[in-house]
Design a protein around this motif. Structure first.
Motif, PDB file in Angstrom:
ATOM      1  N   MET A 159       8.057  -0.794   6.493  1.00  0.00           N
ATOM      2  CA  MET A 159       7.671   0.578   6.187  1.00  0.00           C
ATOM      3  C   MET A 159       8.885   1.294   5.583  1.00  0.00           C
ATOM      4  O   MET A 159       9.954   1.336   6.200  1.00  0.00           O
ATOM      5  CB  MET A 159       7.203   1.303   7.442  1.00  0.00           C
ATOM      6  N   LEU A 206       1.127   4.818   1.354  1.00  0.00           N
ATOM      7  CA  LEU A 206       0.561   5.700   2.373  1.00  0.00           C
ATOM      8  C   LEU A 206       0.916   7.149   2.037  1.00  0.00           C
ATOM      9  O   LEU A 206       1.897   7.416   1.340  1.00  0.00           O
ATOM     10  CB  LEU A 206       1.106   5.316   3.745  1.00  0.00           C
ATOM     11  N   VAL A 210       4.937   6.907   1.658  1.00  0.00           N
ATOM     12  CA  VAL A 210       5.555   5.800   2.401  1.00  0.00           C
ATOM     13  C   VAL A 210       5.060   4.492   1.796  1.00  0.00           C
ATOM     14  O   VAL A 210       3.850   4.304   1.597  1.00  0.00           O
ATOM     15  CB  VAL A 210       5.196   5.848   3.903  1.00  0.00           C
ATOM     16  N   LEU A 234       3.090  -5.554   3.660  1.00  0.00           N
ATOM     17  CA  LEU A 234       2.577  -6.460   4.683  1.00  0.00           C
ATOM     18  C   LEU A 234       2.823  -7.891   4.212  1.00  0.00           C
ATOM     19  O   LEU A 234       2.314  -8.312   3.171  1.00  0.00           O
ATOM     20  CB  LEU A 234       1.083  -6.222   4.909  1.00  0.00           C
ATOM     21  N   THR A 247       0.848  -1.185   0.000  1.00  0.00           N
ATOM     22  CA  THR A 247       0.000   0.000   0.000  1.00  0.00           C
ATOM     23  C   THR A 247       0.886   1.237   0.000  1.00  0.00           C
ATOM     24  O   THR A 247       1.945   1.240   0.632  1.00  0.00           O
ATOM     25  CB  THR A 247      -0.911   0.023   1.240  1.00  0.00           C
ATOM     26  N   HIS A 251       4.259   0.677   2.214  1.00  0.00           N
ATOM     27  CA  HIS A 251       3.946  -0.250   3.306  1.00  0.00           C
ATOM     28  C   HIS A 251       3.801  -1.656   2.734  1.00  0.00           C
ATOM     29  O   HIS A 251       2.920  -1.924   1.915  1.00  0.00           O
ATOM     30  CB  HIS A 251       2.645   0.167   4.003  1.00  0.00           C
ATOM     31  N   ARG A 311       4.335  -6.573  13.178  1.00  0.00           N
ATOM     32  CA  ARG A 311       3.353  -5.574  12.784  1.00  0.00           C
ATOM     33  C   ARG A 311       2.942  -4.694  13.958  1.00  0.00           C
ATOM     34  O   ARG A 311       2.678  -5.191  15.054  1.00  0.00           O
ATOM     35  CB  ARG A 311       2.115  -6.245  12.197  1.00  0.00           C
ATOM     36  N   LYS A 349      -1.860   2.248  14.741  1.00  0.00           N
ATOM     37  CA  LYS A 349      -1.417   3.141  13.679  1.00  0.00           C
ATOM     38  C   LYS A 349      -1.629   4.587  14.092  1.00  0.00           C
ATOM     39  O   LYS A 349      -2.537   4.921  14.849  1.00  0.00           O
ATOM     40  CB  LYS A 349      -2.188   2.866  12.386  1.00  0.00           C
ATOM     41  N   LYS A 366      -3.576   5.654   0.639  1.00  0.00           N
ATOM     42  CA  LYS A 366      -4.027   4.270   0.496  1.00  0.00           C
ATOM     43  C   LYS A 366      -4.912   4.070  -0.731  1.00  0.00           C
ATOM     44  O   LYS A 366      -5.799   3.232  -0.750  1.00  0.00           O
ATOM     45  CB  LYS A 366      -4.799   3.825   1.744  1.00  0.00           C
ATOM     46  N   GLU A 369       5.762  -6.671   8.767  1.00  0.00           N
ATOM     47  CA  GLU A 369       5.592  -5.563   7.842  1.00  0.00           C
ATOM     48  C   GLU A 369       6.904  -4.824   7.633  1.00  0.00           C
ATOM     49  O   GLU A 369       7.842  -4.933   8.437  1.00  0.00           O
ATOM     50  CB  GLU A 369       4.525  -4.593   8.359  1.00  0.00           C
TER      51      GLU A 369
END
Length: 418
Positions: free
Chosen positions: A250, A191, A229, A233, A189, A231, A272, A276, A194, A248
Motif C-alpha cells: 500500500m 484507491l 493510494v 496485490l 488498483t 494498492h 495481506r 479492509k 477503484k 500486498e
C-alpha cells in the motif's frame, strides 16, 4: 443494336456502383484520419517493455505457445502463456492439508456432489482433474519474508495522467513446492474509488520477476494525487486452483511528489490485510445440513448497505455461489440480477449432495457482483463459510450448522474485499 431500355439499365447500374464505391472509400479514409487525431477512449495505455499496447490487444485469446515436457520427457505444446490472464484471481486464504497417502484426496470428478437447483454441472463448470495442491512450507506467514517490490511514479501534466511503472520484485517466497518456484504477477488498483484496475503478465518459475510494465491513467488531476493510494496485490498463478496471494503493498501518494520527475520507490511486501477499512456491505445467508439425505441447503436471502458501483449511485447486484472441496471448485451457481438497488432481496436456494465425511474440507464462497451490460462485471465483496472461513463470524456460523443438523441457521456477515 442494344435497345434504349437495356442501355439505360446498364448505365444506371454502373453509376450506382461507382457512387457506392466512392462513398465507401471516402468513409474509410475519413475514419482513418479521425483515428490519427483522436485521443484513445481508454482509461489507461499499457506499455510492455516500452511498446504501447492498447487493452483490446491483451485479451485472453492471444496466447504464446510454450514447449513443456511431461514426466516422460516428451515435448508438449501448450498455450497457457496469456499476455493478460483474465482468469487469474486472488486465492482462498488458508492452507491445504497435505495428503498422507496417494489416495488421501479423492479425484475431483469422483466426488458425489451435484447441484439440485437448475440443471446439472456442465463439463466447463467443473475443475480440471488433477491432484490436490498442498501448501508450500514457504507459504506467506508471519515468520516468512515476502520480498520487495520496486516501482516508479510519474505525472504527465499536459495529458493530466498518472504514470506507474511496475519494474521488478525480489525475494518472493516459494508457492509451488514441485518446482520450488512461483509464477508471479501483480494486480494494481488506485484507491479509494477503484475505478482503475490493471494487472501485469504472468512470469513463469521465478522468485525475482522483472515486469517492466507501464500503466498510464488519464483524467486524474494533480490536485487529487494526495488523496489517492496505490494498492499492489502480488499473486502466484495456479492452473488447477485459485491463485495464491503472496502479499500486498500500500503506497499513499500523499508522501510522493512526482512534480519534479519520476520517483522510484522500493517497498516491502506485507501479508495481506483481509479486514479492509472500506465497508463492502453485508450479506445474509442461511445454511442447513440434512445428515440422513446428506444434503446441504444454501439460501441466499438478502444484502444491505452495498457500495455504489454505478454512475446513478446504485448497483445491479447478484450473488455467485462457489463450492470448494479443499482448494478445488466443484460447483458454481448464481442468483438472478436485482436491478438498481443497494439492498437487494434474493431468496434463492441451492441444494448440494455432500457426504458427511467430506464436510470438514468443504468451503462455500459467496461473491456479490455488480452486473454491467457494457463493461466487465465487478466484484463488490466476498464471504467464505466452511473450511477456509477467514472471519470469526464465518467459523461460528459453520460450527452451528454442523452441530445442529436439519436446522436452518441464518446470519448476517460483513463482506470482505475480493
Amino acid at each position: 443494336d442494344v435497345s434504349p431500355v437495356v442501355a439505360g439499365l446498364i448505365g444506371a447500374t454502373v453509376l450506382v456502383v461507382s457512387v457506392s464505391v466512392t462513398v465507401f472509400v471516402w468513409t474509410c479514409c475519413h475514419q482513418q484520419a479521425e483515428k490519427k487525431h483522436k485521443t484513445p477512449p481508454y482509461k489507461f495505455i499499457h506499455m510492455l517493455k516500452g511498446i504501447s499496447i492498447y487493452p483490446e490487444t491483451l485479451s485472453n485469446k492471444k496466447k504464446i505457445n510454450r514447449i513443456r515436457r511431461d514426466k516422460n520427457g516428451t515435448p508438449k505444446e501448450t498455450g497457457r502463456g496469456n499476455l493478460l490472464v483474465d482468469a487469474a484471481e486472488s486465492g482462498l486464504i488458508g492452507s491445504d492439508k497435505a495428503p498422507d497417502a496417494p489416495n488421501a484426496v479423492p479425484h475431483v470428478d469422483q466426488l458425489p456432489i451435484k447441484v439440485d437447483y437448475g440443471d446439472e454441472l456442465s463439463p466447463d463448470q467443473s475443475l480440471t482433474p488433477g491432484g490436490s495442491k498442498t501448501s508450500s512450507p514457504s507459504s506467506p506467514g508471519d515468520d516468512v519474508t515476502l520480498g520487495e517490490l520496486t516501482f516508479s511514479v510519474d505525472y504527465n501534466f499536459p495529458k493530466k495522467a498518472l504514470v506507474v511503472t511496475i519494474q521488478e520484485a525480489h525475494g518472493l517466497p516459494v508457492m509451488d513446492e514441485h518446482t520450488q518456484s512461483s509464477d508471479p504477477y501483480i494486480k494494481m488498483t488506485i484507491l479509494p474509488d477503484k475505478r482503475h484496475r490493471v494487472k501485469t503478465r504472468v512470469l513463469r518459475k521465478t522468485l525475482d520477476p522483472v515486469f517492466d510494465e507501464t500503466f498510464t491513467f488519464y483524467g486524474i488531476p494533480y490536485s487529487q494525487l494526495q488523496d489517492l493510494v496505490l494498492h499492489f496485490l502480488v499473486l502466484s498463478f495456479d492452473r488447477f486452483s485459485r491463485d495464491d496471494v503472496i502479499g500486498e503493498v500500500m503506497v499513499p501518494l500523499a508522501g510522493v511528489d512526482p512534480s519534479t520527475g519520476k520517483v522510484q520507490l522500493t517497498r516491502e511486501i506485507l501479508k495481506r490485510n483481509i479486514q479492509k477499512c472500506i465497508s463492502r456491505g453485508e450479506l445474509q445467508v442461511s445454511l442447513s445440513y440434512q445428515p440422513v439425505a446428506q444434503r446441504m441447503t444454501v439460501v441466499v436471502l438478502k444484502a444491505r448497505h452495498l457500495p455504489k458501483m454505478d454512475i446513478t449511485g446504485l448497483s445491479d447486484p447478484y450473488v455467485k455461489v462457489n463450492v470448494y472441496y479443499g482448494r478445488k471448485r466443484i460447483a458454481k451457481k448464481k442468483t438472478h440480477v436485482k436491478k438498481c438497488t443497494l439492498n437487494p432481496v434474493f431468496n434463492e436456494s441451492f441444494i448440494y449432495d455432500i457426504p458427511v465425511d467430506l464436510l470438514p474440507d468443504i468451503s462455500i464462497e459467496f461473491l456479490v457482483i455488480d452486473f454491467d451490460r457494457t463493461t466487465k462485471n465487478e466484484v463488490v465483496g466476498r464471504l467464505i463459510l466452511g473450511a477456509h472461513s477467514i472471519t470469526a463470524g464465518g467459523v461460528e456460523h459453520w460450527r452451528e450448522v454442523c452441530e445442529n443438523p436439519r436446522k436452518p441457521v441464518a446470519k448476517w456477515h460483513s463482506l470482505s474485499e475480493y
